[in-house]
Motif scaffolding. Structure first.
Motif: not given
Ligand code: SAM
Length: 213
Positions: A88, A111, A114, A121-123, A136-137, A139-141, A143
């Motif tokens: 994801l 990922g 954090l 973009d640590r993913t 999943l769109g 916007t950051q969710m 985990t």
């Molecule tokens: N700060 C990290 C980064 O910049 O990559 C992302 C951290 S997010 C809280 C943790 C994980 O949730 C991501 O590595 C990804 O696998 C998943 N995730 C969060 N939002 C997502 C999105 N909109 N689409 C796909 N995966 C998402």
């Protein structure tokens, strides 16, 4: 769930809010799933096992296991090829769809915990390993939210745009205290964000700690 701390580090333990998010993943994944926490230090493995075990109704929760091995080693042990693991990734070209269930993938990979604001973009560390990816769109969710949304799409067959969300909610504790969360969450029936049980109390405690001298 691939943690981003090195397995060789032995002194790190898991902060309380991370434990709450991990516990919430077991709730959101549901009793038919298994949640694997990978790439943990040995001490984090031990403390996470202790923190997650004493659950009152384990029959409602996904089973879990903690691993110091990284994702590639876990896949090798399970005999799983890379095309059966879906990362994801907010930067993926394809959106996650209900068709991605039904055995297309064996595991869904998220990922490190954090959630930087703005995202760093640590993913990308996992992306570079060559997994098939889905977003999943934009916007950051958190985990746990990303896992919950994935479950709703691939198991419950609800398309991404039919899930109720709340973006950047303010968690209001009283007329003088609130905190804005820089993430997208699943909304509950009242339009409130589905936070991990105990997170609201922890956020309030942390807010008050910030003012202690
Ligand atoms: N700060 C990290 C980064 O910049 O990559 C992302 C951290 S997010 C809280 C943790 C994980 O949730 C991501 O590595 C990804 O696998 C998943 N995730 C969060 N939002 C997502 C999105 N909109 N689409 C796909 N995966 C998402």
């Amino acid at each position: 769930m691939e943690e981003d701390e090195p397995a060789s580090s032995s002194s790190k333990t898991i902060p309380p809010w991370v434990e709450l998010e991990y516990a919430h993943m077991r709730i959101l994944a549901g009793p038919k799933a298994q949640v694997r926490f990978t790439h943990l230090s040995r001490s984090s493995c031990k403390s996470l096992e202790e923190a997650l075990k004493p659950s009152s109704s384990p029959e409602d929760l996904a089973a879990f296991s903690c691993h110091s091995e990284g994702i590639l080693e876990c896949m090798k042990n399970a005999g799983l090829p890379i095309d059966k693991v879906c990362l994801l990734d907010p930067k993926a070209e394809a959106e996650l769809s209900p068709d991605d269930g039904d055995g297309r993938f064996a595991w869904f990979l998220f990922g490190g915990i954090l959630g930087d604001d703005p995202p760093r973009d640590r993913t990308s560390e996992l992306r570079s390993l060559g997994f098939p990816t889905r977003h999943l769109g934009p916007t950051q969710m958190t985990t746990d939210t990303a896992l919950g949304v994935t479950k709703i799409v691939v198991d419950d067959k609800v398309p991404l745009d039919k899930i109720p969300y709340v973006n950047y909610p303010s968690i209001v504790f009283n007329p003088k205290e609130s905190v804005e969360m820089p993430f997208k969450y699943i909304a509950d029936a009242d339009g409130n964000p589905k936070l991990p049980p105990g997170m609201r109390e922890l956020l309030h405690e942390d807010l008050n700690k910030g003012f202690e001298f």
